[in-house]
Design a protein around this motif. Structure first.
Motif, PDB file in Angstrom:
ATOM      1  N   ARG A   1      -1.683  15.034   6.346  1.00 25.96           N
ATOM      2  CA  ARG A   1      -2.324  14.107   5.672  1.00 25.96           C
ATOM      3  C   ARG A   1      -2.578  12.691   6.531  1.00 25.96           C
ATOM      4  N   LEU A   2      -1.506  12.544   7.160  1.00 23.99           N
ATOM      5  CA  LEU A   2      -1.727  11.182   8.064  1.00 23.99           C
ATOM      6  C   LEU A   2      -2.705  11.491   9.207  1.00 23.99           C
TER       7      LEU A   2
ATOM      8  N   HIS B   1       0.863  -1.314   0.005  1.00 20.63           N
ATOM      9  CA  HIS B   1      -0.220  -0.103   0.037  1.00 20.63           C
ATOM     10  C   HIS B   1       0.716   1.152  -0.047  1.00 20.63           C
ATOM     11  N   LEU B   2       2.106   1.354   0.603  1.00 21.51           N
ATOM     12  CA  LEU B   2       2.905   2.314   0.742  1.00 21.51           C
ATOM     13  C   LEU B   2       4.184   2.119   0.298  1.00 21.51           C
TER      14      LEU B   2
ATOM     15  N   ILE C   1      -6.490  12.665   6.950  1.00 21.63           N
ATOM     16  CA  ILE C   1      -7.053  11.564   5.995  1.00 21.63           C
ATOM     17  C   ILE C   1      -6.926  10.371   6.496  1.00 21.63           C
ATOM     18  N   GLY C   2      -5.810  10.038   6.992  1.00 22.24           N
ATOM     19  CA  GLY C   2      -5.667   8.756   7.518  1.00 22.24           C
ATOM     20  C   GLY C   2      -6.043   8.243   8.839  1.00 22.24           C
ATOM     21  N   LYS C   3      -6.356   9.376   9.720  1.00 25.98           N
ATOM     22  CA  LYS C   3      -6.671   9.113  10.938  1.00 25.98           C
ATOM     23  C   LYS C   3      -5.873   8.545  11.838  1.00 25.98           C
ATOM     24  N   VAL C   4      -4.601   8.933  11.560  1.00 28.70           N
ATOM     25  CA  VAL C   4      -3.594   8.178  12.358  1.00 28.70           C
ATOM     26  C   VAL C   4      -2.559   9.318  12.709  1.00 28.70           C
TER      27      VAL C   4
END
Length: 73
Positions: free
Chosen positions: A36-37, A4-5, A40-43
């Motif tokens: 963004r983390l 994924h990354l 968007i990623g909620k981390v």
């Protein structure tokens, strides 16, 4: 991570619950990556810059947390 990354490289450690993630290939400023983390990623992953040295391009990920911190229902 590889699937994924793939631009983020994992520095292998021998005996720790911390992972150092090399983000240089993303060509993205750390502030923008963190934004963004978080949004968007909620981390939330620790920015390596606070540890000095070469931390500017790294994230520190704690993989030794309780299951409730990384599993969703």
């Amino acid at each position: 991570m590889k699937e994924h990354l793939p631009a983020i490289k994992i520095n292998r450690s021998e005996s720790t619950y911390l992972m150092w993630l090399d983000t240089r290939l993303l060509n993205l400023p750390m502030d923008q990556l963190q934004e963004r983390l978080n949004h968007i990623g909620k981390v939330t992953i620790m920015d390596g810059r606070i540890y000095g040295g070469n931390g500017e391009y790294f994230l520190r990920l704690n993989v030794g947390c309780q299951k409730k911190n990384y599993l969703t229902a």
